[in-house]
Design an enzyme around this catalytic site. Structure first.
Site, PDB file in Angstrom:
ATOM      1  N   THR A  80      59.478  58.561  -4.737  1.00 48.86           N
ATOM      2  CA  THR A  80      60.339  59.710  -4.476  1.00 48.86           C
ATOM      3  C   THR A  80      60.225  60.773  -5.569  1.00 48.86           C
ATOM      4  O   THR A  80      59.878  60.454  -6.708  1.00 48.86           O
ATOM      5  CB  THR A  80      61.810  59.207  -4.401  1.00 48.86           C
ATOM      6  OG1 THR A  80      62.682  60.320  -4.438  1.00 48.86           O
ATOM      7  CG2 THR A  80      62.171  58.314  -5.575  1.00 48.86           C
ATOM      8  N   ASP A  81      60.579  62.002  -5.216  1.00 51.30           N
ATOM      9  CA  ASP A  81      60.607  63.064  -6.233  1.00 51.30           C
ATOM     10  C   ASP A  81      61.768  62.866  -7.214  1.00 51.30           C
ATOM     11  O   ASP A  81      61.811  63.499  -8.270  1.00 51.30           O
ATOM     12  CB  ASP A  81      60.690  64.452  -5.581  1.00 51.30           C
ATOM     13  CG  ASP A  81      61.926  64.664  -4.700  1.00 51.30           C
ATOM     14  OD1 ASP A  81      62.697  63.708  -4.493  1.00 51.30           O
ATOM     15  OD2 ASP A  81      62.109  65.799  -4.210  1.00 51.30           O
ATOM     16  N   GLU A  82      62.726  61.989  -6.848  1.00 49.86           N
ATOM     17  CA  GLU A  82      63.927  61.844  -7.691  1.00 49.86           C
ATOM     18  C   GLU A  82      63.612  61.248  -9.062  1.00 49.86           C
ATOM     19  O   GLU A  82      64.411  61.339  -9.985  1.00 49.86           O
ATOM     20  CB  GLU A  82      64.998  61.029  -6.947  1.00 49.86           C
ATOM     21  CG  GLU A  82      65.325  61.673  -5.603  1.00 49.86           C
ATOM     22  CD  GLU A  82      66.537  61.118  -4.889  1.00 49.86           C
ATOM     23  OE1 GLU A  82      67.434  60.557  -5.538  1.00 49.86           O
ATOM     24  OE2 GLU A  82      66.595  61.262  -3.646  1.00 49.86           O
TER      25      GLU A  82
ATOM     26  N   TYR B 264      69.260  54.469  -8.458  1.00 46.40           N
ATOM     27  CA  TYR B 264      68.175  54.474  -7.460  1.00 46.40           C
ATOM     28  C   TYR B 264      66.906  55.047  -8.079  1.00 46.40           C
ATOM     29  O   TYR B 264      65.841  54.407  -8.059  1.00 46.40           O
ATOM     30  CB  TYR B 264      68.587  55.297  -6.229  1.00 46.40           C
ATOM     31  CG  TYR B 264      67.421  55.684  -5.336  1.00 46.40           C
ATOM     32  CD1 TYR B 264      66.662  54.715  -4.683  1.00 46.40           C
ATOM     33  CD2 TYR B 264      67.073  57.031  -5.145  1.00 46.40           C
ATOM     34  CE1 TYR B 264      65.581  55.074  -3.874  1.00 46.40           C
ATOM     35  CE2 TYR B 264      66.004  57.384  -4.334  1.00 46.40           C
ATOM     36  CZ  TYR B 264      65.259  56.406  -3.704  1.00 46.40           C
ATOM     37  OH  TYR B 264      64.187  56.759  -2.906  1.00 46.40           O
TER      38      TYR B 264
ATOM     39  N   LYS C 115      63.215  53.309  -8.925  1.00 46.99           N
ATOM     40  CA  LYS C 115      61.940  53.764  -8.356  1.00 46.99           C
ATOM     41  C   LYS C 115      60.975  54.167  -9.482  1.00 46.99           C
ATOM     42  O   LYS C 115      59.777  53.891  -9.409  1.00 46.99           O
ATOM     43  CB  LYS C 115      62.169  54.948  -7.404  1.00 46.99           C
ATOM     44  CG  LYS C 115      62.870  54.615  -6.104  1.00 46.99           C
ATOM     45  CD  LYS C 115      62.111  53.669  -5.193  1.00 46.99           C
ATOM     46  CE  LYS C 115      60.897  54.270  -4.557  1.00 46.99           C
ATOM     47  NZ  LYS C 115      60.293  53.358  -3.542  1.00 46.99           N
TER      48      LYS C 115
HETATM   49  P1  NAD Z   1      65.317  52.922   4.447  1.00 51.30           P
HETATM   50  O1  NAD Z   1      66.471  52.529   3.594  1.00 51.30           O
HETATM   51  O2  NAD Z   1      65.561  53.625   5.741  1.00 51.30           O
HETATM   52  O3  NAD Z   1      64.438  51.622   4.800  1.00 51.30           O
HETATM   53  C1  NAD Z   1      64.122  50.665   3.860  1.00 51.30           C
HETATM   54  C2  NAD Z   1      63.510  49.461   4.585  1.00 51.30           C
HETATM   55  O4  NAD Z   1      63.157  48.492   3.590  1.00 51.30           O
HETATM   56  C3  NAD Z   1      64.466  48.768   5.564  1.00 51.30           C
HETATM   57  O5  NAD Z   1      63.796  48.454   6.758  1.00 51.30           O
HETATM   58  C4  NAD Z   1      64.869  47.491   4.818  1.00 51.30           C
HETATM   59  O6  NAD Z   1      65.187  46.411   5.689  1.00 51.30           O
HETATM   60  C5  NAD Z   1      63.627  47.202   3.999  1.00 51.30           C
HETATM   61  N1  NAD Z   1      63.921  46.401   2.802  1.00 51.30           N
HETATM   62  C6  NAD Z   1      64.894  46.646   1.875  1.00 51.30           C
HETATM   63  N2  NAD Z   1      64.871  45.679   0.939  1.00 51.30           N
HETATM   64  C7  NAD Z   1      63.855  44.822   1.263  1.00 51.30           C
HETATM   65  C8  NAD Z   1      63.321  43.653   0.668  1.00 51.30           C
HETATM   66  N3  NAD Z   1      63.854  43.142  -0.446  1.00 51.30           N
HETATM   67  N4  NAD Z   1      62.272  43.051   1.255  1.00 51.30           N
HETATM   68  C9  NAD Z   1      61.716  43.556   2.391  1.00 51.30           C
HETATM   69  N5  NAD Z   1      62.198  44.661   3.008  1.00 51.30           N
HETATM   70  C10 NAD Z   1      63.251  45.288   2.451  1.00 51.30           C
HETATM   71  O7  NAD Z   1      64.372  53.764   3.494  1.00 51.30           O
HETATM   72  P2  NAD Z   1      63.502  55.069   3.807  1.00 51.30           P
HETATM   73  O8  NAD Z   1      64.355  56.254   3.697  1.00 51.30           O
HETATM   74  O9  NAD Z   1      62.689  54.847   5.012  1.00 51.30           O
HETATM   75  O10 NAD Z   1      62.541  55.062   2.519  1.00 51.30           O
HETATM   76  C11 NAD Z   1      61.335  54.318   2.532  1.00 51.30           C
HETATM   77  C12 NAD Z   1      60.626  54.505   1.200  1.00 51.30           C
HETATM   78  O11 NAD Z   1      60.358  55.875   0.969  1.00 51.30           O
HETATM   79  C13 NAD Z   1      61.459  54.028   0.006  1.00 51.30           C
HETATM   80  O12 NAD Z   1      60.579  53.411  -0.906  1.00 51.30           O
HETATM   81  C14 NAD Z   1      62.026  55.316  -0.583  1.00 51.30           C
HETATM   82  O13 NAD Z   1      62.244  55.190  -1.967  1.00 51.30           O
HETATM   83  C15 NAD Z   1      60.908  56.290  -0.274  1.00 51.30           C
HETATM   84  N6  NAD Z   1      61.325  57.695  -0.106  1.00 51.30           N
HETATM   85  C16 NAD Z   1      62.333  58.019   0.758  1.00 51.30           C
HETATM   86  C17 NAD Z   1      62.687  59.361   0.948  1.00 51.30           C
HETATM   87  C18 NAD Z   1      63.765  59.761   1.927  1.00 51.30           C
HETATM   88  O14 NAD Z   1      64.119  60.939   1.986  1.00 51.30           O
HETATM   89  N7  NAD Z   1      64.305  58.858   2.738  1.00 51.30           N
HETATM   90  C19 NAD Z   1      62.009  60.355   0.226  1.00 51.30           C
HETATM   91  C20 NAD Z   1      60.974  59.974  -0.645  1.00 51.30           C
HETATM   92  C21 NAD Z   1      60.641  58.656  -0.793  1.00 51.30           C
HETATM   93  P1  TYD Z   2      71.250  62.195   0.708  1.00 49.28           P
HETATM   94  O1  TYD Z   2      70.907  62.368   2.146  1.00 49.28           O
HETATM   95  O2  TYD Z   2      72.093  61.034   0.298  1.00 49.28           O
HETATM   96  O3  TYD Z   2      69.865  62.213  -0.100  1.00 49.28           O
HETATM   97  P2  TYD Z   2      69.601  62.271  -1.713  1.00 49.28           P
HETATM   98  O4  TYD Z   2      70.845  61.943  -2.430  1.00 49.28           O
HETATM   99  O5  TYD Z   2      68.563  61.229  -1.890  1.00 49.28           O
HETATM  100  O6  TYD Z   2      69.104  63.659  -1.979  1.00 49.28           O
HETATM  101  O7  TYD Z   2      71.992  63.511   0.202  1.00 49.28           O
HETATM  102  C1  TYD Z   2      71.408  64.802   0.318  1.00 49.28           C
HETATM  103  C2  TYD Z   2      72.312  65.776  -0.388  1.00 49.28           C
HETATM  104  O8  TYD Z   2      73.556  65.860   0.320  1.00 49.28           O
HETATM  105  C3  TYD Z   2      72.687  65.374  -1.803  1.00 49.28           C
HETATM  106  O9  TYD Z   2      72.773  66.531  -2.620  1.00 49.28           O
HETATM  107  C4  TYD Z   2      74.066  64.732  -1.650  1.00 49.28           C
HETATM  108  C5  TYD Z   2      74.683  65.516  -0.506  1.00 49.28           C
HETATM  109  N1  TYD Z   2      75.622  64.752   0.364  1.00 49.28           N
HETATM  110  C6  TYD Z   2      76.896  65.272   0.620  1.00 49.28           C
HETATM  111  O10 TYD Z   2      77.271  66.374   0.153  1.00 49.28           O
HETATM  112  N2  TYD Z   2      77.739  64.535   1.412  1.00 49.28           N
HETATM  113  C7  TYD Z   2      77.383  63.341   1.955  1.00 49.28           C
HETATM  114  O11 TYD Z   2      78.202  62.687   2.661  1.00 49.28           O
HETATM  115  C8  TYD Z   2      76.063  62.827   1.681  1.00 49.28           C
HETATM  116  C9  TYD Z   2      75.610  61.488   2.246  1.00 49.28           C
HETATM  117  C10 TYD Z   2      75.216  63.573   0.880  1.00 49.28           C
END
Ligand code: NAD
Ligand code: TYD
Length: 380
Positions: free
Chosen positions: A137-139, A186, A190
């Site tokens: 992630t970019d975070e 988080y 990562k």
């Molecule tokens: P998500 O939370 O929707 O899904 C995570 C999946 O991982 C689920 O299916 C869960 O069952 C599985 N999982 C969790 N713990 C596990 C374990 N111990 N063993 C096996 N499986 C396990 O997550 P997402 O939003 O799809 O993100 C996927 C990846 O992309 C993550 O690594 C996250 O850090 C990265 N990412 C997400 C975003 C975003 O905006 N969602 C952005 C950048 C990077």
């Molecule tokens: P989120 O979807 O949790 O992603 P991330 O924290 O990984 O960026 O949140 C996106 C943005 O929205 C973040 O600045 C937090 C804000 N947010 C709210 O203001 N209210 C909410 O209920 C949630 C879930 C997020």
């Protein structure tokens, strides 16, 4: 049946993982795709109903922390590629329960790396084919400031090194060489997993690649994250909890564009490299929320904007990062990737999807989706 490649995708039942699994299963019938997922609260096999019977797909319920299980699976399946997405992914949960994040994101990644490295070192598979691809992630880069160069009020138009013009809330961006400065449990977990991946490349020569992506949106996202939560709440006229003043800026990318980037980088990304993925698409939360309200209202036949009074400012998230902004010029320049969707198009598509899939949302919010594994695969 002999497959050309045997690839484990971890976290394939989650939001982004399900899009990646679907893309690989459909586009590469010559590959066997093994979806390894523990099915935590975030894993939902109903996300993959349309491909679960395909001959090149297998689901394995497993925890990535289970080193013996993971090693055995890699050996049995002659695995030559790992695309690692499994993680705990929600910042708010990490603030309440950091241990689970360290366990899955750090120890789980280490367990996969160790197993992959043992398989890779001992294997007769041509080494050029093997890849361990870690999705991050970019975070990890921390937070950027909102800046006003030359006194211009953000957002202002600026030019990336790729030559692309875009709107930005500051003059700093996350490039691949930016120092890691995670703030939340988080992002700290990562960041730590990214360091382990690099360490396995540098120490053991494991062919790794890492990508750091901005916030994703689109179908099948668990409705604890901003966009699906707010679409559902607007539909049901529930309050929209905006953290702080809603001034935080996020950089949004449509999930299928991320999945396409993952496909490209898995096949053509240079071993040992890091690529940032993002769409140069920064939005202040409050402005994005207003777009969501207008879109949901319009699509439901309500008066546009009539649900603005659902906006409810609540206590800010602890350590809330102010601004994320990815510079994806390297990926655009070196591998020719471009996001395919304009944000307005992507949001319209996403809102329509959630409005058309109320049953999916109801199953997730009621917890019924967790019965799907047993219904389809039988009792353990
Ligand atoms: P998500 O939370 O929707 O899904 C995570 C999946 O991982 C689920 O299916 C869960 O069952 C599985 N999982 C969790 N713990 C596990 C374990 N111990 N063993 C096996 N499986 C396990 O997550 P997402 O939003 O799809 O993100 C996927 C990846 O992309 C993550 O690594 C996250 O850090 C990265 N990412 C997400 C975003 C975003 O905006 N969602 C952005 C950048 C990077
Ligand atoms: P989120 O979807 O949790 O992603 P991330 O924290 O990984 O960026 O949140 C996106 C943005 O929205 C973040 O600045 C937090 C804000 N947010 C709210 O203001 N209210 C909410 O209920 C949630 C879930 C997020």
């Amino acid at each position: 049946m002999n497959f050309k490649r045997n690839i484990i995708i971890t976290g394939g039942a989650g939001f982004i993982g399900s899009h990646v699994v679907r893309l690989f299963v459909n586009n590469y019938p010559e590959y066997k795709i093994i979806n390894l997922d523990k099915l935590t609260y975030a894993g939902n096999l109903a996300n993959l109903k349309d491909i679960e019977d395909k001959p090149n797909y297998r689901f394995v319920k497993m925890d990535i922390c289970d080193f013996d299980g993971v090693y055995q699976l890699m050996q049995d399946e002659h695995v030559d590629g790992i695309i690692h997405l499994a993680a705990e992914s929600h910042v708010d949960r990490s603030i309440k329960d950091p241990f689970t994040f360290a366990q899955t994101n750090v120890m789980g990644t280490l367990s996969l790396l160790q197993a992959a490295n043992q398989i890779y070192s001992a294997s007769r598979i041509p080494h050029s084919a093997f890849k361990f691809y870690h999705i991050s992630t970019d975070e990890v880069y921390g937070a950027l400031e909102l800046t006003h160069p030359l006194g211009i009020e953000p957002p202002f138009t600026t030019k990336a090194s790729s030559g692309k013009h875009h709107l930005a809330y500051g003059d700093q961006f996350f490039t691949e060489d930016k120092k890691y400065q995670p703030h939340s449990p988080y992002s700290a977990s990562k960041a730590s997993s990214d360091h382990f991946v690099r360490a396995f490349h540098d120490t053991y020569g494991l062919p790794t690649v890492i990508t750091n992506c901005s916030n994703n949106y689109g179908p099948y996202q668990f409705p604890e994250k901003l966009i699906p939560l707010f679409i559902n709440n607007i539909r049901h006229r529930k309050p929209l909890p905006v953290y702080g003043k809603g001034e935080n800026v996020r950089d949004w990318l449509y999930v299928e564009d991320h999945a396409r980037a993952i496909d490209l980088i898995f096949h053509e990304g240079k071993v040992g490299e890091t690529y940032n993925i993002g769409g140069f698409n920064e939005w202040k939360n409050i402005d994005l929320i207003k777009v969501l309200i207008n879109t949901v209202d319009r699509l439901l036949g309500r008066k546009e904007g009539e649900d603005m009074d659902l906006i409810t400012y609540v206590t800010d998230r602890a350590g809330h990062d102010l601004r994320y902004a990815i510079d994806s010029s390297k990926l655009q320049r070196e591998l020719g990737w471009e996001p395919s969707l304009q944000f307005e198009e992507g949001i319209e598509k996403t809102v329509r999807w959630y409005l058309d899939h109320q049953e999916w949302l109801d199953n997730v919010t009621s917890g019924d989706y967790q019965k799907y594994y047993e219904e389809y695969y039988g009792k353990e």
